[in-house]
Design a protein around this motif. Structure first.
Motif, PDB file in Angstrom:
ATOM      1  N   TRP A 292      -1.251  -3.009  12.997  1.00  0.00           N
ATOM      2  CA  TRP A 292      -1.529  -4.250  12.615  1.00  0.00           C
ATOM      3  C   TRP A 292      -0.874  -4.998  13.691  1.00  0.00           C
ATOM      4  CZ3 TRP A 292      -3.930  -8.065  11.189  1.00  0.00           C
ATOM      5  CH2 TRP A 292      -3.279  -9.307  10.701  1.00  0.00           C
TER       6      TRP A 292
ATOM      7  N   THR B 139     -13.885  -1.454   7.470  1.00  0.00           N
ATOM      8  CA  THR B 139     -12.664  -0.588   8.086  1.00  0.00           C
ATOM      9  C   THR B 139     -11.930  -0.369   6.909  1.00  0.00           C
ATOM     10  OG1 THR B 139     -11.403  -2.613   8.712  1.00  0.00           O
ATOM     11  CG2 THR B 139     -12.746  -1.143  10.406  1.00  0.00           C
TER      12      THR B 139
ATOM     13  N   MET C 282     -16.184  -7.145   9.298  1.00  0.00           N
ATOM     14  CA  MET C 282     -15.688  -5.609   9.549  1.00  0.00           C
ATOM     15  C   MET C 282     -14.721  -5.147   8.695  1.00  0.00           C
ATOM     16  SD  MET C 282     -13.864  -4.726  13.204  1.00  0.00           S
ATOM     17  CE  MET C 282     -12.567  -5.910  12.639  1.00  0.00           C
TER      18      MET C 282
ATOM     19  N   TRP D  93     -11.113   0.281  15.323  1.00  0.00           N
ATOM     20  CA  TRP D  93     -10.703   1.637  15.579  1.00  0.00           C
ATOM     21  C   TRP D  93      -9.228   2.065  14.663  1.00  0.00           C
ATOM     22  CZ3 TRP D  93     -15.193   3.922  15.182  1.00  0.00           C
ATOM     23  CH2 TRP D  93     -16.054   3.188  16.197  1.00  0.00           C
TER      24      TRP D  93
ATOM     25  N   ILE E 173      -6.188   4.735  -1.733  1.00  0.00           N
ATOM     26  CA  ILE E 173      -5.736   4.427  -3.019  1.00  0.00           C
ATOM     27  C   ILE E 173      -6.207   5.165  -4.278  1.00  0.00           C
ATOM     28  CG2 ILE E 173      -5.869   2.381  -4.709  1.00  0.00           C
ATOM     29  CD1 ILE E 173      -3.768   1.765  -2.487  1.00  0.00           C
TER      30      ILE E 173
ATOM     31  N   PHE F 215      -3.449   8.472   5.960  1.00  0.00           N
ATOM     32  CA  PHE F 215      -3.182   8.614   4.587  1.00  0.00           C
ATOM     33  C   PHE F 215      -3.803   9.537   3.728  1.00  0.00           C
ATOM     34  CE2 PHE F 215      -1.252   4.208   5.333  1.00  0.00           C
ATOM     35  CZ  PHE F 215      -0.114   4.473   4.932  1.00  0.00           C
ATOM     36  N   SER F 216      -5.236   9.488   4.110  1.00  0.00           N
ATOM     37  CA  SER F 216      -6.029  10.576   3.516  1.00  0.00           C
ATOM     38  C   SER F 216      -6.107  11.946   4.004  1.00  0.00           C
ATOM     39  CB  SER F 216      -7.438  10.172   3.706  1.00  0.00           C
ATOM     40  OG  SER F 216      -7.844   9.123   2.689  1.00  0.00           O
TER      41      SER F 216
ATOM     42  N   PHE G 169      -3.024  13.017   5.346  1.00  0.00           N
ATOM     43  CA  PHE G 169      -1.891  13.472   4.653  1.00  0.00           C
ATOM     44  C   PHE G 169      -1.861  14.073   3.121  1.00  0.00           C
ATOM     45  CE2 PHE G 169       2.545  12.258   3.002  1.00  0.00           C
ATOM     46  CZ  PHE G 169       3.139  13.419   3.679  1.00  0.00           C
ATOM     47  N   TYR G 170      -2.876  13.227   2.587  1.00  0.00           N
ATOM     48  CA  TYR G 170      -3.199  13.779   1.096  1.00  0.00           C
ATOM     49  C   TYR G 170      -3.462  15.018   1.078  1.00  0.00           C
ATOM     50  CZ  TYR G 170      -5.722  13.447  -3.432  1.00  0.00           C
ATOM     51  OH  TYR G 170      -6.325  13.841  -4.475  1.00  0.00           O
TER      52      TYR G 170
ATOM     53  N   VAL H 207       0.915  -1.258  -0.078  1.00  0.00           N
ATOM     54  CA  VAL H 207       0.169  -0.019  -0.061  1.00  0.00           C
ATOM     55  C   VAL H 207       1.015   1.177  -0.007  1.00  0.00           C
ATOM     56  CG1 VAL H 207      -1.406   1.510   1.284  1.00  0.00           C
ATOM     57  CG2 VAL H 207      -1.953  -1.012   1.167  1.00  0.00           C
TER      58      VAL H 207
ATOM     59  N   ILE I 103      -6.953   0.034  12.791  1.00  0.00           N
ATOM     60  CA  ILE I 103      -6.779   0.105  11.594  1.00  0.00           C
ATOM     61  C   ILE I 103      -7.494   1.025  10.662  1.00  0.00           C
ATOM     62  CG2 ILE I 103      -7.073  -1.555   9.576  1.00  0.00           C
ATOM     63  CD1 ILE I 103      -5.951  -3.698  11.046  1.00  0.00           C
ATOM     64  N   TRP I 104      -8.577   1.192  11.089  1.00  0.00           N
ATOM     65  CA  TRP I 104      -9.240   2.116  10.281  1.00  0.00           C
ATOM     66  C   TRP I 104      -8.554   3.732  10.170  1.00  0.00           C
ATOM     67  CZ3 TRP I 104     -12.468   6.992  11.525  1.00  0.00           C
ATOM     68  CH2 TRP I 104     -13.311   7.277  10.441  1.00  0.00           C
TER      69      TRP I 104
ATOM     70  N   ALA J 214     -11.049   3.342   4.603  1.00  0.00           N
ATOM     71  CA  ALA J 214      -9.911   4.362   4.635  1.00  0.00           C
ATOM     72  C   ALA J 214      -9.068   3.990   3.653  1.00  0.00           C
ATOM     73  CB  ALA J 214      -9.734   4.367   6.177  1.00  0.00           C
TER      74      ALA J 214
ATOM     75  N   TYR K  90      -5.020   9.041  -4.279  1.00  0.00           N
ATOM     76  CA  TYR K  90      -3.637   9.041  -4.621  1.00  0.00           C
ATOM     77  C   TYR K  90      -3.396   8.643  -6.102  1.00  0.00           C
ATOM     78  CZ  TYR K  90      -1.502   9.784   0.147  1.00  0.00           C
ATOM     79  OH  TYR K  90      -1.127  10.541   1.100  1.00  0.00           O
TER      80      TYR K  90
ATOM     81  N   PHE L  62      -5.232   4.141   8.519  1.00  0.00           N
ATOM     82  CA  PHE L  62      -5.449   4.340   6.984  1.00  0.00           C
ATOM     83  C   PHE L  62      -5.994   5.631   6.675  1.00  0.00           C
ATOM     84  CE2 PHE L  62      -4.491  -0.231   6.807  1.00  0.00           C
ATOM     85  CZ  PHE L  62      -3.502  -0.067   6.014  1.00  0.00           C
ATOM     86  N   VAL L  63      -6.929   6.124   7.673  1.00  0.00           N
ATOM     87  CA  VAL L  63      -7.605   7.389   7.518  1.00  0.00           C
ATOM     88  C   VAL L  63      -6.482   8.682   7.553  1.00  0.00           C
ATOM     89  CG1 VAL L  63      -8.712   9.425   8.782  1.00  0.00           C
ATOM     90  CG2 VAL L  63      -9.740   7.255   8.544  1.00  0.00           C
TER      91      VAL L  63
ATOM     92  N   VAL M 275     -14.363   9.741   3.283  1.00  0.00           N
ATOM     93  CA  VAL M 275     -13.678   8.869   4.180  1.00  0.00           C
ATOM     94  C   VAL M 275     -14.523   8.903   5.396  1.00  0.00           C
ATOM     95  CG1 VAL M 275     -11.662   8.157   5.753  1.00  0.00           C
ATOM     96  CG2 VAL M 275     -11.381   8.783   3.619  1.00  0.00           C
TER      97      VAL M 275
ATOM     98  N   LEU N 135       4.950   9.540   4.200  1.00  0.00           N
ATOM     99  CA  LEU N 135       4.324   8.231   3.870  1.00  0.00           C
ATOM    100  C   LEU N 135       5.068   7.104   4.578  1.00  0.00           C
ATOM    101  CD1 LEU N 135       3.703   8.385  -0.188  1.00  0.00           C
ATOM    102  CD2 LEU N 135       2.037   8.318   1.515  1.00  0.00           C
TER     103      LEU N 135
ATOM    104  N   SER O 183      -8.528  -3.500  15.737  1.00  0.00           N
ATOM    105  CA  SER O 183      -8.732  -3.743  14.363  1.00  0.00           C
ATOM    106  C   SER O 183      -9.873  -2.804  13.875  1.00  0.00           C
ATOM    107  CB  SER O 183      -8.994  -5.171  14.123  1.00  0.00           C
ATOM    108  OG  SER O 183     -10.247  -5.451  14.749  1.00  0.00           O
TER     109      SER O 183
END
Lengths: 187, 498
Positions: A101, B82, B78, A132, B90, A141-142, A144-145, A69, A134-135, B85, B93, A138-139, B283, A90, A130
């Motif tokens: 993870w 999840t 789940m 909250w 992906i 990254f958005s 940061f975008y 990713v 993991i979500w 996001a 970007y 990855f949030v 998101v 990144l 997992s």
């Protein structure tokens, strides 16, 4: 391009891990079992038993996926904008995602050993990681975008270059239309 | 208020449908050509696009199938929620910026247009259009059937409409969707998405609050019941296990970039810089709305395993039983409206891209030029596609229940495996070749179809779509590397430098 080669290597590693999992001998409850009395419901049974044939393969599968990713998102940053800011940002969020993870998997393994789910904020601790963790990882990254949009996604110089391209394209199209009108073609 | 429960629900749903019709009429006056019909003239603001992007992603599956999956398998599914996001990251970007640039420079209406521009190949355009059509038929039929089933359950519970048939329910719900899609095209679709997305967010928040308060001990008591009965269900990987969960995470995370109904919306924003707002709003919107998915499923599983409620006859009843028996009537009304919103927002997006494939992409690929009077044909194709999908849904329901399930499940995996490498790599790597794109599409279709039609199960319940996507990504890169890169058209080359 080096990035695409790294992506290919990571995909091949994931394919290798997947092949290893597919060739292992699954336990009877590997993908759950039918509930003995309730139609349409599944039960998981002994978590340690179904993890035994594949060992740490799932952990490494996801570990490599998070690297993949990171590399794919980096591929999405144009070559001329691959600044130190973009690289460090990144990389930092990939490390964060790897950490979350790791915590998800480790707390799950702890549960398999101790049998104590340690419920907090309404859910077992591993599920909180997992759900909250993991979500949110990855949030990041958005976010940061959005924050780095003008620094490495679409800089002012990019905007200027794109506007020039649009102008050139439109003037070329206009010229072609003029050339093809009956008056100019003499038709 | 309880005695008026069904009337309140019916009023909320009727109000929502009238709103959709009104939006359709409003948008009709603003739709003057095919560009307006398919890409809203590329003039939409960031709020509209972000809500359209997220509401198109969260289909009826999220509101009906999602809670049903959690009820049936615990937290395994789940990972599909999840991962949203990651999916949006992906998408933004790798796709959002360049697809919008190509749309403006080449005046593209659809994803096959963009692929034809990038690869300079009419074969790639044709295969993409066929892939879209295959995926759309299955997806659209499942959405129409879901609308009919839910409307039948709402109307059937009232004295006035008791005994209404599924056929009539499908007709009513489809008529509303067809009306606003035909009259207002994508403009009506995205503005109804705005309403639909807002309803879904409100519904998500209210459902979570309600679910927490069903047991005195809140979600901790819910979790404890599940731990006492089958702890794996409430642990991170649910009853289906770790590899099934991670395979879904892979497929749904990377797959977002290949969903034509989602990435097409990325061509519609007014300016490219709007993307910095669209990404986080989409998101967050999806995250809040998806809370409904998990909280209802977990709660209903605990209610049944804790002997508080009788077992459901089917997992997909989880959401409707929760709303009928545990939610305040007004909340039930809002969520049922939200449910229609989720189904229709995805259905209308599929109608739009399906119509574009039929009247724009396939004729262009075969004849080298579009049809004359595209706006008229776009409207006609929208009606025909809806009627065919509704007939297919009803036929499948009464005569071959497995057929629609196969095609519905086929949808996401088909789009993901066929289009992710072609779009996500193709828009960011100049070395990506036409033959690689064609091979990736064909091979992924073959893998997906073989598994679906053969009815084979992959060990550890890993999704066949995951295997297809992994294979197509590897093949795409390897074939592109083997081939000598061809020079790109000047404008595309310059876009890929930005």
């Amino acid at each position: 391009m080096a990035i695409i080669r790294v992506i290919l290597v990571l995909l091949l590693v994931m394919a290798g891990i997947t092949l290893f999992v597919l060739l292992s001998e699954p336990s009877p409850n590997a993908s759950g079992m039918v509930h003995p009395t309730i139609d349409g419901m599944k039960v998981g049974g002994d978590g340690a038993e179904r993890l035994a044939p594949i060992g740490t393969a799932p952990y490494w599968f996801q570990f490599v996926f998070i690297l993949l990713v990171g590399m794919m998102l980096y591929l999405g940053v144009s070559e001329r904008n691959r600044t130190l800011f973009a690289k460090i940002g990144l990389l930092a969020f990939v490390i964060l995602a790897e950490f979350v993870w790791y915590m998800t998997y480790e707390t799950y393994l702890d549960f398999l050993v101790t049998g104590d789910p340690q419920i907090a904020f309404g859910y077992p601790i591993a599920s909180n990681w997992s759900l909250w963790g993991i979500w949110l990882s990855f949030v990041a990254f958005s976010v940061f975008y959005s924050l780095g949009f003008r620094r490495f996604i679409f800089t002012n110089a990019d905007q200027k270059a794109f506007e020039d391209l649009v102008k050139e394209t439109k003037s070329t199209q206009a010229e072609n239309i003029t050339k093809n009108t009956p008056e100019t073609t003499g038709a | 208020m309880e005695e008026y429960r069904q009337m309140i629900i019916l009023t909320c749903v009727a109000f929502y449908m009238v709103l959709c019709i009104a939006v359709g009429l409003w948008a009709m006056r603003r739709t003057k050509d095919a560009g307006d019909f398919f890409v809203a003239g590329r003039g939409l603001g960031p709020i509209v696009v972000s809500l359209a992007v997220f509401s198109s992603t969260l289909s009826g599956f999220g509101f009906v199938g999602g809670p049903g999956l959690v009820y049936a398998t615990g937290l395994s599914s789940m990972w599909m929620a999840t991962v949203s996001a990651l999916g949006y990251a992906i998408g933004f970007y790798l796709v959002a910026k360049r697809i919008r640039m190509i749309a403006e420079v080449r005046n593209t209406y659809s994803l096959p247009d963009v692929i034809a521009a990038r690869y300079g190949s009419e074969t790639a355009r044709f295969l993409t259009a066929i892939t879209i059509l295959l995926g759309v038929m299955g997806y659209l039929a499942t959405q129409i059937l879901a609308m009919g089933v839910v409307l039948q359950s709402i109307l059937g519970a009232t004295d006035m409409f008791a005994g209404i048939s599924l056929w009539a329910s499908v007709m009513i719900a489809s008529a509303v969707m067809i009306f606003y899609c035909v009259t207002g095209g994508i403009l009506a679709s995205v503005y109804t998405d705005l309403v639909q997305g807002s309803v879904m967010i409100i519904a998500g928040i209210l459902v979570v609050i309600t679910a927490i308060n069903v047991f005195d001990g809140g979600m901790a008591e819910v979790s404890q019941i599940l731990v006492d009965t089958d702890p794996e269900a409430i642990m991170p990987f649910g009853t289906m296990g770790v590899m099934a969960s991670l395979a879904w995470f892979f497929l749904f995370g990377l797959g977002q970039a290949g969903q034509p109904h989602v990435v097409t919306k990325m061509m519609m924003n007014r300016t490219i810089s709007d993307n910095r707002l669209i990404a986080p709003i989409a998101v967050m919107g999806f995250g809040v709305a998806a809370c409904l998915w998990i909280s209802i499923g977990v709660l209903m599983r605990a209610l049944i395993l804790g002997d508080v409620h009788a077992p459901l006859t089917a997992p997909d009843q989880a959401a409707s039983v929760f709303l009928s028996e545990y939610a305040h009537p007004l909340l039930a009304g809002i969520v049922f409206a939200g449910l229609f919103a989720a189904i229709m927002s995805t259905g209308d997006a599929f109608l739009n891209i399906g119509a574009a494939a039929i009247i724009h992409d396939i004729p262009k690929a075969l004849r080298g030029k579009p049809l004359k009077n595209e706006l008229f044909w776009a409207r006609a194709a929208t009606v025909i596609l809806s009627v065919v999908a509704a007939s297919f849904a009803l036929y499948s329901y009464y005569h071959s229940a497995a057929l629609i399930g196969i095609l519905g499940a086929f949808g996401w995996g088909t789009f993901a495996a066929a289009l992710v490498p072609v779009v996500a790599f193709g828009l960011n790597w100049k070395g990506a070749s036409t033959n690689a794109a064609i091979t990736a599409i064909v091979v992924s279709l073959v893998i997906n179809l073989t598994f679906q039609l053969g009815g084979w199960n992959v060990p550890y319940a890993m999704s066949p779509g995951f295997l297809a996507l992994l294979t197509s990504m590897i093949l795409f890169i390897v074939i592109s590397m083997i081939e000598k890169p061809k020079p790109l058209p000047k404008d595309i080359d310059r876009i890929m430098d930005l």
